[in-house]
Design a protein around this motif. Structure first.
Motif, mmCIF file in Angstrom:
data_model
loop_
_atom_site.group_PDB
_atom_site.id
_atom_site.type_symbol
_atom_site.label_atom_id
_atom_site.label_comp_id
_atom_site.label_asym_id
_atom_site.label_seq_id
_atom_site.Cartn_x
_atom_site.Cartn_y
_atom_site.Cartn_z
ATOM 1 N N GLY A 15 0.789 -1.222 0.000
ATOM 2 C CA GLY A 15 0.000 0.000 0.000
ATOM 3 C C GLY A 15 0.818 1.267 0.000
ATOM 4 O O GLY A 15 0.290 2.355 -0.275
ATOM 5 N N ASN A 85 0.576 2.311 -4.291
ATOM 6 C CA ASN A 85 -0.179 1.124 -3.902
ATOM 7 C C ASN A 85 0.634 -0.150 -4.170
ATOM 8 O O ASN A 85 0.163 -1.080 -4.831
ATOM 9 N N LYS A 87 2.457 -3.676 -3.999
ATOM 10 C CA LYS A 87 2.013 -5.002 -3.581
ATOM 11 C C LYS A 87 3.235 -5.894 -3.366
ATOM 12 O O LYS A 87 4.295 -5.653 -3.970
#
Length: 122
Positions: A15, A85, A87
């Motif tokens: 995130g 964002n 991951k």
């Protein structure tokens, strides 16, 4: 000859965001398209993003569309990869590369940086 040096990698949580930079030097750097590739642990190197010599056109891998942005500043001879964002599957060594043909193909790139590690924890 073109020399490329990446910076900005690190360890982040899922995130989070990171901004990778590629400092280029050498003759006519602004004439080259710039690309970012990555190599996850135990896997092949893969295309991430590319930007045309003038910055007008960009290409992104499907896996990063909507999260990553590539940009360049020819006055500063830099190319950047803004990664949002993040991951865990984005964990890889990220490489900057220069190419005259604005390609997504690894073999087309003539010059490569040494890579910077990005690790995303879950």
């Amino acid at each position: 000859q073109v020399q490329l040096v990446e910076s900005g990698g690190g360890l982040v949580q899922a995130g989070d965001s990171l901004r990778l930079s590629c400092a280029a030097s050498g003759r006519t750097v602004s004439a080259y398209a710039m690309g970012w590739f990555r190599q996850p642990p135990g896997k092949e190197r893969e295309f991430v993003a590319a930007i045309s010599w003038n910055g007008i056109s960009t290409r992104l891998a499907d896996s990063v569309k909507g999260r990553f942005t590539i940009s360049r500043d020819n006055a500063k001879n830099t190319a950047n990869l803004q990664m949002n964002n993040l991951k865990p599957e984005d964990t890889a060594v990220y490489y900057c590369a220069a190419d005259r043909t604005y390609s997504t193909q690894i073999n087309n790139y003539d010059y490569w940086g040494q890579g910077t590690q990005v690790t995303v924890s879950s």
